[in-house]
Design an enzyme around this catalytic site. Structure first.
Site, mmCIF file in Angstrom:
data_model
loop_
_atom_site.group_PDB
_atom_site.id
_atom_site.type_symbol
_atom_site.label_atom_id
_atom_site.label_comp_id
_atom_site.label_asym_id
_atom_site.label_seq_id
_atom_site.Cartn_x
_atom_site.Cartn_y
_atom_site.Cartn_z
ATOM 1 N N ASP A 16 2.654 2.770 -20.571
ATOM 2 C CA ASP A 16 2.826 3.206 -19.182
ATOM 3 C C ASP A 16 1.475 3.742 -18.702
ATOM 4 O OD1 ASP A 16 3.335 4.617 -16.853
ATOM 5 O OD2 ASP A 16 4.999 5.786 -17.688
ATOM 6 N N ASP A 40 2.912 0.792 -8.740
ATOM 7 C CA ASP A 40 2.578 1.621 -7.576
ATOM 8 C C ASP A 40 3.561 2.799 -7.469
ATOM 9 O OD1 ASP A 40 1.417 2.429 -5.206
ATOM 10 O OD2 ASP A 40 1.985 0.660 -4.055
ATOM 11 N N VAL A 126 5.833 -8.087 -8.619
ATOM 12 C CA VAL A 126 6.408 -8.490 -7.329
ATOM 13 C C VAL A 126 5.601 -9.616 -6.680
ATOM 14 C CG1 VAL A 126 6.929 -7.664 -4.991
ATOM 15 C CG2 VAL A 126 7.307 -6.170 -6.931
#
Ligand code: AR6
Length: 180
Positions: A16, A40, A126
């Site tokens: 992460d 984000d 995405v």
């Protein structure tokens, strides 16, 4: 896994990015710097409101460009929001724009004299950029940068999940072998 290149280190890491104590962490942002999902969202959640306050002051970041803000509450001193391209099949300049996003991020880090920077896999969530192709662009841009004059001593690619990690590790092995 650590790779040595031109006296500098490239680390491929599964994890992460909000937990990485690099001088700067790069964010896969949108042109409006409005925040969003994916990495984000994670960066703004973990880093607190100071990052968004600076993003609002900056306003916009065109695709292929990068800006720099405080790291807020993150272990990193700075966040470098950059905007990768949305994948539209590969013939709309995606590769040049993705490469530019990495190059501009690296240039901002060098302007500040930073020594370590961590990147997520820009555009491969995405925005739909195929990760095998994106990994080659990302690693090519970073290795070309490290071959020149730079303050950076270590670049970390932080991959979210074992499958993405394996893609970057393989791309890194191939890139190092082809440059040896
Ligand atoms: N640490 C590291 N990598 C992560 C993390 C994390 N905490 N969380 C997700 N990833 P994406 P994009 C990976 O969609 O494709 C946002 O809404 C994720 O698995 O975050 O450039 C922005 O606001 C994927 O491999 O970024 C933009 O609107 C990679 O980060 C848009 O998404 C990038 O996926 C940007 O899309």
């Amino acid at each position: 896994m650590d790779f040595e290149y031109k006296g500098k280190t490239v680390e491929i890491l599964e994890g992460d990015i909000t937990r990485i104590a690099a001088d700067a962490v790069v964010n896969a942002a949108n042109e409006g710097l409005r925040g969003g999902g994916g990495v984000d969202g994670a960066i703004h959640r973990a880093g607190g409101p100071a990052i968004m306050a600076e993003c609002r002051r900056i306003g916009r970041c065109p695709t292929g460009q990068a800006v720099i803000t405080t790291g807020g509450d993150l272990p990193a001193a700075y966040v470098i929001p950059t905007v990768g391209p949305v994948w539209r099949g590969g013939a709309r300049g995606e590769e040049d724009l993705l490469r530019s996003a990495y190059e501009k991020s690296l240039a901002l880090a060098v302007e500040r004299g930073l020594r370590t920077i961590a990147f997520p896999s820009i555009s491969t969530g995405v925005y739909g950029y195929p990760i095998e192709q994106a990994s080659r662009v990302a690693i090519g841009a970073v290795l070309d940068h490290l071959a020149g004059e730079t303050s950076l001593e270590k670049v970390i690619f932080v991959l979210f999940g074992a499958a993405d990690y394996a893609v970057y590790e393989e791309a890194m092995r191939q890139a190092i072998a082809s440059r040896a």
